[in-house]
Design a protein around this motif. Structure first.
Motif, PDB file in Angstrom:
ATOM      1  N   SER A 299       0.835  -1.206   0.000  1.00 11.57           N
ATOM      2  CA  SER A 299       0.000   0.000   0.000  1.00 11.57           C
ATOM      3  C   SER A 299       0.871   1.259   0.000  1.00 11.57           C
ATOM      4  CB  SER A 299      -0.904   0.005   1.236  1.00 11.57           C
ATOM      5  OG  SER A 299      -1.603   1.231   1.299  1.00 11.57           O
ATOM      6  N   PRO A 300       0.602   2.185  -0.914  1.00 10.55           N
ATOM      7  CA  PRO A 300       1.406   3.409  -0.968  1.00 10.55           C
ATOM      8  C   PRO A 300       1.256   4.265   0.296  1.00 10.55           C
ATOM      9  CG  PRO A 300       0.187   3.102  -3.010  1.00 10.55           C
ATOM     10  CD  PRO A 300      -0.340   2.097  -2.044  1.00 10.55           C
ATOM     11  N   ASN A 301       0.093   4.224   0.944  1.00 11.81           N
ATOM     12  CA  ASN A 301      -0.087   5.009   2.176  1.00 11.81           C
ATOM     13  C   ASN A 301      -1.176   4.387   3.051  1.00 11.81           C
ATOM     14  OD1 ASN A 301      -0.327   6.847   4.205  1.00 11.81           O
ATOM     15  ND2 ASN A 301      -0.964   8.565   2.909  1.00 11.81           N
ATOM     16  N   PRO A 302      -0.799   3.488   3.956  1.00  7.81           N
ATOM     17  CA  PRO A 302      -1.817   2.826   4.788  1.00  7.81           C
ATOM     18  C   PRO A 302      -2.488   3.769   5.792  1.00  7.81           C
ATOM     19  CG  PRO A 302       0.381   1.884   5.175  1.00  7.81           C
ATOM     20  CD  PRO A 302       0.549   2.971   4.184  1.00  7.81           C
ATOM     21  N   PHE A 303      -1.931   4.961   5.978  1.00  3.96           N
ATOM     22  CA  PHE A 303      -2.486   5.915   6.958  1.00  3.96           C
ATOM     23  C   PHE A 303      -3.447   6.921   6.327  1.00  3.96           C
ATOM     24  CE2 PHE A 303       1.576   4.613   8.743  1.00  3.96           C
ATOM     25  CZ  PHE A 303       1.230   4.317  10.040  1.00  3.96           C
ATOM     26  N   VAL A 304      -3.612   6.886   5.017  1.00  7.01           N
ATOM     27  CA  VAL A 304      -4.392   7.942   4.368  1.00  7.01           C
ATOM     28  C   VAL A 304      -5.820   7.992   4.928  1.00  7.01           C
ATOM     29  CG1 VAL A 304      -5.083   6.445   2.425  1.00  7.01           C
ATOM     30  CG2 VAL A 304      -5.068   8.916   2.125  1.00  7.01           C
ATOM     31  N   PRO A 305      -6.289   9.178   5.343  1.00  4.74           N
ATOM     32  CA  PRO A 305      -7.662   9.275   5.870  1.00  4.74           C
ATOM     33  C   PRO A 305      -8.698   9.003   4.777  1.00  4.74           C
ATOM     34  CG  PRO A 305      -6.375  11.224   6.453  1.00  4.74           C
ATOM     35  CD  PRO A 305      -5.589  10.466   5.422  1.00  4.74           C
ATOM     36  N   VAL A 306      -9.696   8.204   5.118  1.00  5.06           N
ATOM     37  CA  VAL A 306     -10.721   7.820   4.136  1.00  5.06           C
ATOM     38  C   VAL A 306     -12.112   8.148   4.680  1.00  5.06           C
ATOM     39  CG1 VAL A 306     -11.761   5.904   2.863  1.00  5.06           C
ATOM     40  CG2 VAL A 306      -9.286   5.977   3.171  1.00  5.06           C
ATOM     41  N   ILE A 307     -12.885   8.846   3.860  1.00  6.79           N
ATOM     42  CA  ILE A 307     -14.289   9.109   4.170  1.00  6.79           C
ATOM     43  C   ILE A 307     -15.117   8.199   3.274  1.00  6.79           C
ATOM     44  CG2 ILE A 307     -16.157  10.802   4.117  1.00  6.79           C
ATOM     45  CD1 ILE A 307     -14.008  13.006   4.367  1.00  6.79           C
ATOM     46  N   MET A 308     -15.905   7.322   3.874  1.00  2.00           N
ATOM     47  CA  MET A 308     -16.759   6.465   3.041  1.00  2.00           C
ATOM     48  C   MET A 308     -18.090   7.158   2.802  1.00  2.00           C
ATOM     49  SD  MET A 308     -17.488   2.488   3.003  1.00  2.00           S
ATOM     50  CE  MET A 308     -16.172   2.257   1.820  1.00  2.00           C
ATOM     51  N   LEU A 309     -18.438   7.292   1.522  1.00  5.01           N
ATOM     52  CA  LEU A 309     -19.682   7.964   1.116  1.00  5.01           C
ATOM     53  C   LEU A 309     -20.565   6.910   0.470  1.00  5.01           C
ATOM     54  CD1 LEU A 309     -21.341  10.523   0.436  1.00  5.01           C
ATOM     55  CD2 LEU A 309     -19.943  10.784  -1.584  1.00  5.01           C
ATOM     56  N   THR A 310     -21.687   6.596   1.091  1.00  8.74           N
ATOM     57  CA  THR A 310     -22.455   5.451   0.596  1.00  8.74           C
ATOM     58  C   THR A 310     -23.956   5.596   0.813  1.00  8.74           C
ATOM     59  OG1 THR A 310     -22.777   3.054   0.876  1.00  8.74           O
ATOM     60  CG2 THR A 310     -22.023   4.268   2.799  1.00  8.74           C
ATOM     61  N   GLY A 311     -24.698   4.867   0.013  1.00 10.45           N
ATOM     62  CA  GLY A 311     -26.148   4.799   0.191  1.00 10.45           C
ATOM     63  C   GLY A 311     -26.533   3.808   1.274  1.00 10.45           C
ATOM     64  N   HIS A 312     -25.557   2.994   1.716  1.00  8.87           N
ATOM     65  CA  HIS A 312     -25.837   2.077   2.831  1.00  8.87           C
ATOM     66  C   HIS A 312     -25.980   2.891   4.115  1.00  8.87           C
ATOM     67  CE1 HIS A 312     -25.382  -1.509   0.588  1.00  8.87           C
ATOM     68  NE2 HIS A 312     -24.094  -1.413   0.377  1.00  8.87           N
ATOM     69  N   THR A 313     -27.047   2.632   4.842  1.00 12.33           N
ATOM     70  CA  THR A 313     -27.288   3.476   6.021  1.00 12.33           C
ATOM     71  C   THR A 313     -27.473   2.682   7.316  1.00 12.33           C
ATOM     72  OG1 THR A 313     -29.625   3.448   5.423  1.00 12.33           O
ATOM     73  CG2 THR A 313     -28.350   5.359   4.717  1.00 12.33           C
ATOM     74  N   SER A 314     -27.500   1.356   7.235  1.00 10.39           N
ATOM     75  CA  SER A 314     -27.795   0.594   8.457  1.00 10.39           C
ATOM     76  C   SER A 314     -26.578   0.572   9.387  1.00 10.39           C
ATOM     77  CB  SER A 314     -28.179  -0.842   8.106  1.00 10.39           C
ATOM     78  OG  SER A 314     -27.049  -1.536   7.631  1.00 10.39           O
ATOM     79  N   LEU A 315     -26.841   0.323  10.654  1.00 12.42           N
ATOM     80  CA  LEU A 315     -25.773   0.259  11.655  1.00 12.42           C
ATOM     81  C   LEU A 315     -24.777  -0.833  11.294  1.00 12.42           C
ATOM     82  CD1 LEU A 315     -24.617   1.216  14.351  1.00 12.42           C
ATOM     83  CD2 LEU A 315     -26.104  -0.424  15.498  1.00 12.42           C
ATOM     84  N   ASP A 316     -25.290  -1.947  10.780  1.00 15.03           N
ATOM     85  CA  ASP A 316     -24.432  -3.058  10.385  1.00 15.03           C
ATOM     86  C   ASP A 316     -23.418  -2.602   9.327  1.00 15.03           C
ATOM     87  OD1 ASP A 316     -23.638  -5.832  10.214  1.00 15.03           O
ATOM     88  OD2 ASP A 316     -24.613  -5.823   8.256  1.00 15.03           O
ATOM     89  N   HIS A 317     -23.881  -1.798   8.373  1.00 15.93           N
ATOM     90  CA  HIS A 317     -22.974  -1.306   7.340  1.00 15.93           C
ATOM     91  C   HIS A 317     -21.945  -0.334   7.919  1.00 15.93           C
ATOM     92  CE1 HIS A 317     -26.082  -2.726   4.377  1.00 15.93           C
ATOM     93  NE2 HIS A 317     -24.980  -3.141   3.825  1.00 15.93           N
ATOM     94  N   VAL A 318     -22.387   0.520   8.834  1.00 22.56           N
ATOM     95  CA  VAL A 318     -21.446   1.457   9.454  1.00 22.56           C
ATOM     96  C   VAL A 318     -20.350   0.670  10.177  1.00 22.56           C
ATOM     97  CG1 VAL A 318     -21.187   3.286  11.179  1.00 22.56           C
ATOM     98  CG2 VAL A 318     -23.205   3.250   9.725  1.00 22.56           C
ATOM     99  N   MET A 319     -20.749  -0.403  10.868  1.00 19.84           N
ATOM    100  CA  MET A 319     -19.769  -1.198  11.613  1.00 19.84           C
ATOM    101  C   MET A 319     -18.816  -1.939  10.674  1.00 19.84           C
ATOM    102  SD  MET A 319     -22.204  -2.446  14.718  1.00 19.84           S
ATOM    103  CE  MET A 319     -21.050  -3.529  15.518  1.00 19.84           C
ATOM    104  N   GLN A 320     -19.351  -2.427   9.555  1.00 20.58           N
ATOM    105  CA  GLN A 320     -18.481  -3.083   8.565  1.00 20.58           C
ATOM    106  C   GLN A 320     -17.429  -2.102   8.033  1.00 20.58           C
ATOM    107  OE1 GLN A 320     -19.942  -5.432   5.198  1.00 20.58           O
ATOM    108  NE2 GLN A 320     -21.891  -5.569   6.256  1.00 20.58           N
ATOM    109  N   ALA A 321     -17.890  -0.881   7.745  1.00 21.11           N
ATOM    110  CA  ALA A 321     -16.975   0.141   7.219  1.00 21.11           C
ATOM    111  C   ALA A 321     -15.929   0.498   8.275  1.00 21.11           C
ATOM    112  CB  ALA A 321     -17.763   1.384   6.806  1.00 21.11           C
ATOM    113  N   ARG A 322     -16.360   0.634   9.508  1.00 17.79           N
ATOM    114  CA  ARG A 322     -15.442   0.939  10.612  1.00 17.79           C
ATOM    115  C   ARG A 322     -14.396  -0.166  10.746  1.00 17.79           C
ATOM    116  NH1 ARG A 322     -17.395  -0.375  16.504  1.00 17.79           N
ATOM    117  NH2 ARG A 322     -17.002  -2.386  15.539  1.00 17.79           N
ATOM    118  N   ASP A 323     -14.848  -1.408  10.663  1.00 20.13           N
ATOM    119  CA  ASP A 323     -13.925  -2.535  10.832  1.00 20.13           C
ATOM    120  C   ASP A 323     -12.979  -2.700   9.649  1.00 20.13           C
ATOM    121  OD1 ASP A 323     -15.053  -2.971  13.262  1.00 20.13           O
ATOM    122  OD2 ASP A 323     -16.293  -4.661  12.644  1.00 20.13           O
ATOM    123  N   ALA A 324     -13.332  -2.083   8.518  1.00 23.96           N
ATOM    124  CA  ALA A 324     -12.425  -2.129   7.365  1.00 23.96           C
ATOM    125  C   ALA A 324     -11.348  -1.054   7.473  1.00 23.96           C
ATOM    126  CB  ALA A 324     -13.215  -1.960   6.074  1.00 23.96           C
ATOM    127  N   GLY A 325     -11.581  -0.057   8.363  1.00 24.41           N
ATOM    128  CA  GLY A 325     -10.539   0.948   8.584  1.00 24.41           C
ATOM    129  C   GLY A 325     -10.845   2.343   8.089  1.00 24.41           C
TER     130      GLY A 325
END
Lengths: 167, 122
Positions: free
Chosen positions: A81-107
């Protein structure tokens, strides 16, 4: 007035939908961001990461081929990875808590659920700049600390190391 | 027995703050107003976006009706998901709801479930 020098930042917008990329780019330009790069796939994102080294990535979840979640895990955990620390904002139509947690767990660092709003976009950018979270490396996770709150534990100490320290 | 799970916690230097500065606690209302005005302008293009979305949705539906497999189903879901997000953003709530329902059905029905296709949708 926050008066951010957004013109100094490089932002990569990743979405396989050209209309959505145009919307995000338009908002960023209105904020004063000048260096904006676009990618429509995971492969193009990887290439752009190498070539442009963006300061922030705005990432869609649902894409053809590599999904945003797969890409996120690759950015954080792949040794190439060229930059494992790069800040990432996930922008998505998924809105459930489960999806938020999946995104959080992905980093991811921040999460925006569609509909896209200008104020939310500014708020997440500001949060990344003003309140960066520490990073955590464990055997199974690397990325921003997933704890949003630091609650004081009021019950009996159950962790062995902390118990030993207290004794 | 103590757990052997090494955890490393560290704070990288805040390069973003060094580059972007700011931080007087407030929000740049001029930037917000500029962006909102730009978004309003884009709303005028929504009919074109919606037409593209519906064309893509029709093509994805035809592909799924011709060959219902995980790939064609995922393509249909992606297209409906895109329309859902765009319609909500540009204030077309009915379109957003219909696309949202389709997304929910495609996302939640177990793989292999017979979904309505072809002539039943026409």
């Amino acid at each position: 007035m926050s008066d951010y020098r957004f013109e100094r930042l490089k932002i990569l917008v990743v979405d396989d939908n050209a209309h959505m990329r145009k919307l995000v780019v338009t908002i960023l330009q209105a904020f004063g961001v000048v260096h904006i790069f676009e990618a429509a796939s995971g492969e193009a994102t990887w290439e752009s990461l190498r070539e442009h080294n963006p300061d922030i990535i705005i990432l869609d979840w649902v894409m053809e081929g590599m999904s945003g979640i797969e890409l996120m895990k690759m950015i954080r955990a792949n040794p190439a990875s060229p930059n494992p620390f790069v800040p990432v904002i996930m922008l998505t139509g998924h809105t459930s808590l489960d999806h938020v947690m999946q995104a959080r767990d992905a980093g991811i660092n921040e999460f925006i659920a569609k509909p896209v709003s200008v104020k939310t976009m500014m708020s997440r950018l500001s949060s990344i700049i003003e309140h960066p979270r520490p990073y955590v490396r464990t055997t199974v996770y690397f990325g921003p600390c997933r704890r949003r709150r630091q609650d004081e534990h009021r019950g009996p100490e159950r962790r062995s190391a902390a118990k030993e320290a207290a004794e | 027995m103590a757990r052997q799970q090494p955890i490393e916690l560290f704070m990288p230097p805040n390069m973003l703050k060094a580059k972007a500065g700011g931080g007087f606690g407030g929000v740049d209302m001029n930037a917000i107003k500029r962006a909102e005005a730009a978004m309003e302008t884009l709303k005028g293009d929504f009919s074109g976006m919606a037409a593209d979305g519906i064309t893509a949705l029709s093509a994805a539906r035809e592909a799924y009706a011709a060959k219902a497999d995980p790939g064609s189903r995922a393509a249909l879901l992606r297209t409906a998901h895109d329309i859902k997000g765009q319609a909500a953003t540009y204030d077309f709530p009915l379109m957003g709801r219909v696309a949202g329902s389709l997304t929910k059905m495609l996302g939640e029905a177990p793989q292999g479930t017979l979904l309505p296709t072809g002539s039943r949708w026409r």
